[in-house]
Write an enzyme that holds these catalytic residues in place. Structure first.
Site, mmCIF file in Angstrom:
data_model
loop_
_atom_site.group_PDB
_atom_site.id
_atom_site.type_symbol
_atom_site.label_atom_id
_atom_site.label_comp_id
_atom_site.label_asym_id
_atom_site.label_seq_id
_atom_site.Cartn_x
_atom_site.Cartn_y
_atom_site.Cartn_z
ATOM 1 N NE ARG A 28 28.748 43.289 -30.120
ATOM 2 C CZ ARG A 28 28.745 44.239 -31.286
ATOM 3 N NH1 ARG A 28 27.736 45.120 -31.332
ATOM 4 N NH2 ARG A 28 29.546 44.081 -32.227
ATOM 5 C CE LYS A 71 25.466 27.328 -14.501
ATOM 6 N NZ LYS A 71 25.844 26.026 -13.915
ATOM 7 C CD GLU A 103 17.860 18.880 -11.977
ATOM 8 O OE1 GLU A 103 18.890 19.423 -10.963
ATOM 9 O OE2 GLU A 103 18.553 19.077 -13.059
ATOM 10 C CE LYS A 154 19.602 27.484 -10.602
ATOM 11 N NZ LYS A 154 19.455 27.052 -11.986
ATOM 12 C CD GLU A 214 29.037 26.146 -11.816
ATOM 13 O OE1 GLU A 214 27.908 26.323 -12.278
ATOM 14 O OE2 GLU A 214 29.764 25.275 -12.116
ATOM 15 N NE ARG A 259 24.350 29.083 -11.384
ATOM 16 C CZ ARG A 259 23.655 29.776 -12.063
ATOM 17 N NH1 ARG A 259 23.975 31.007 -12.115
ATOM 18 N NH2 ARG A 259 22.843 29.299 -12.910
ATOM 19 C CG ASN A 303 27.395 22.138 -11.554
ATOM 20 O OD1 ASN A 303 26.352 22.338 -12.072
ATOM 21 N ND2 ASN A 303 28.453 22.680 -11.417
ATOM 22 C CG HIS A 347 23.643 18.213 -13.069
ATOM 23 N ND1 HIS A 347 22.935 18.019 -11.770
ATOM 24 C CD2 HIS A 347 22.763 18.994 -14.006
ATOM 25 C CE1 HIS A 347 21.789 18.505 -12.014
ATOM 26 N NE2 HIS A 347 21.603 19.114 -13.036
ATOM 27 C CG HIS A 398 25.844 17.249 -17.805
ATOM 28 N ND1 HIS A 398 26.358 18.534 -17.709
ATOM 29 C CD2 HIS A 398 24.471 17.412 -17.870
ATOM 30 C CE1 HIS A 398 25.435 19.295 -17.389
ATOM 31 N NE2 HIS A 398 24.189 18.971 -17.447
ATOM 32 C CG HIS A 444 18.774 17.318 -17.559
ATOM 33 N ND1 HIS A 444 20.193 17.274 -18.032
ATOM 34 C CD2 HIS A 444 18.549 17.892 -16.627
ATOM 35 C CE1 HIS A 444 20.764 17.980 -16.889
ATOM 36 N NE2 HIS A 444 19.650 18.594 -16.142
#
Ligand code: NAD
Ligand code: GLY
Length: 364
Positions: free
Chosen positions: A121, A143, A185, A227, A237, A241, A245, A248, A252, A265
């Protein structure tokens, strides 16, 4: 050493950026909390280059460290690899006061972070990013996650690191292609948040590409600050936030449709930024011309501005519809309203199709 504090209440942490900072990891971990054991997750290349230095820094600080090596590359950012990390943690008898140290690029950070978020956990987790992309983006913000064949990062958790240690000297061994991916980035941060930074990067492209240490150090520090600002304002997000993206959603989809193999990427994000800037301008969301400016900056960093003609816009659209950023069937994109500013808009399928046709055209 430059320190950037990420203020998130009890999940706050410090990002330490410096030449040679990797040798401080043991001391930094003990200053946060002395773990019963630290498991360093890495891949064969990075483990060979930096594994011993990290283990000896942990040992000097009185921490028992063990190295767990997983296969490199986006194709190993899977639940099967996370399972291998769980098995290693169990074999090593890591308990809830153990810690995971991610040593590598964004793939290692995302999957080791996800293993740490879910093992018993959740246990402590430290990021030691060694690619430019992970230093300027992936290691900060919490993330974590893995891919499925259907889409990128579809399984994941928010799990903030306890500390991030960025040694910019590790960029000396980074392959040139990976350096360029990180620059995608870095430019993104300028486009969405800081116009002055964007133009500085544009002017210093040649120096960045030739690994001028001062330029890279400045690019890392400013990116981490940007950031930090965004993540502090919106950790989970629910609003701001999402501007991170930019590039992205289409990026993606390019990765998914090409089987996580053809484009790195950062390259897919570069292609995505050009197409999404085109949408911003064509659909009237941008207050000033952005498409050409973005495409030129990306080309200057020797990154791709368009995808291979064999990638069909239809297959990309299908992948975009599965993206986790889509809501109730609506496609929402982070788009620049000008250089240095970004917002989120609902965009029609037709507008996306037009951009994908454009991105596939020979005009660029
Ligand atoms: P990567 O992790 O695959 O690393 C690229 C390659 O560089 C690897 O083969 C690795 O062995 C090699 N390498 C790493 N450091 C090196 C060094 N110092 N010297 C020599 N070789 C080195 O790729 P990446 O671009 O770092 O990360 C991409 C991943 O990051 C994607 O999965 C993406 O989804 C994720 N990402 C996550 C976030 C986030 O917020 N969590 C943000 C951006 C990207
Ligand atoms: N890379 C996007 C984010 O961290 O939110």
């Amino acid at each position: 050493m430059h320190e950037v504090k990420v203020n998130l209440g009890e999940r706050s942490y410090v990002v330490t950026i410096g030449r040679g900072a990797i040798s401080q990891i043991g001391q930094i971990v003990t200053s946060v909390r002395h773990p019963s054991m630290a498991v360093v997750v890495s891949n064969p290349t990075v483990a060979r280059l930096y594994g011993d230095e990290v283990l000896s820094s942990l040992s000097d600080a009185g921490i028992r460290g063990e190295l767990v090596v997983v296969a490199a590359g986006e194709r190993s950012k899977t639940l099967a690899t996370v399972r291998r990390v769980y098995d290693a943690l169990l074999d090593l008898k890591v308990d809830r006061s153990g810690a995971v140290v991610a040593l590598g690029g964004g793939v290692i950070g995302d999957l080791a972070g996800f293993a740490a978020a879910t093992y018993m956990r959740g246990i402590d987790f430290y990021q030691v990013p060694t690619t430019l992309l992970a230093q300027v983006d992936a290691s900060v913000g919490g993330k974590t996650g893995v891919d499925l064949p259907q889409g990128k990062n579809l399984i994941g958790a928010f799990h903030q690191p306890r500390a991030v240690v960025i040694d910019t000297l590790t960029l000396r061994t980074l392959p040139a292609r990976e350096l360029r991916c990180g620059l995608a980035e870095v430019i993104k941060h300028g486009i969405i948040y800081d116009q002055e930074f964007f133009w500085q990067l544009e002017q210093r492209a040649r120096h960045l590409l030739s690994r001028c240490e001062d330029d890279l150090y400045h690019a890392v520090c400013r990116s981490v600050e940007i950031k930090r600002d965004v993540v502090q304002a919106d950790e989970r997000e629910s609003g701001l936030r999402a501007i991170l993206n930019f590039g992205h959603t289409i990026g993606h989809a390019v990765e998914v449709v090409t089987g996580y193999g053809k484009y790195r990427h950062g390259e897919a994000v570069a292609i995505g930024m050009v197409a999404e800037a085109f949408i911003a301008e064509r659909e009237g969301y941008a207050e000033e011309p952005v498409a050409e400016v973005v495409a030129q900056a990306i080309a200057k960093m020797r990154l791709p501005v368009k995808m291979d003609a064999s990638v069909s816009p239809d297959s990309l659209l299908r992948a975009i519809e599965l993206d986790k950023k889509a809501r109730a069937g609506e496609i929402r994109l982070a788009l620049p309203t000008k250089i240095g500013r970004c917002d989120v808009f609902t965009v029609s399928r037709d507008a996306i199709c037009a951009a994908l046709e454009f991105a596939n055209s020979a005009a660029l």
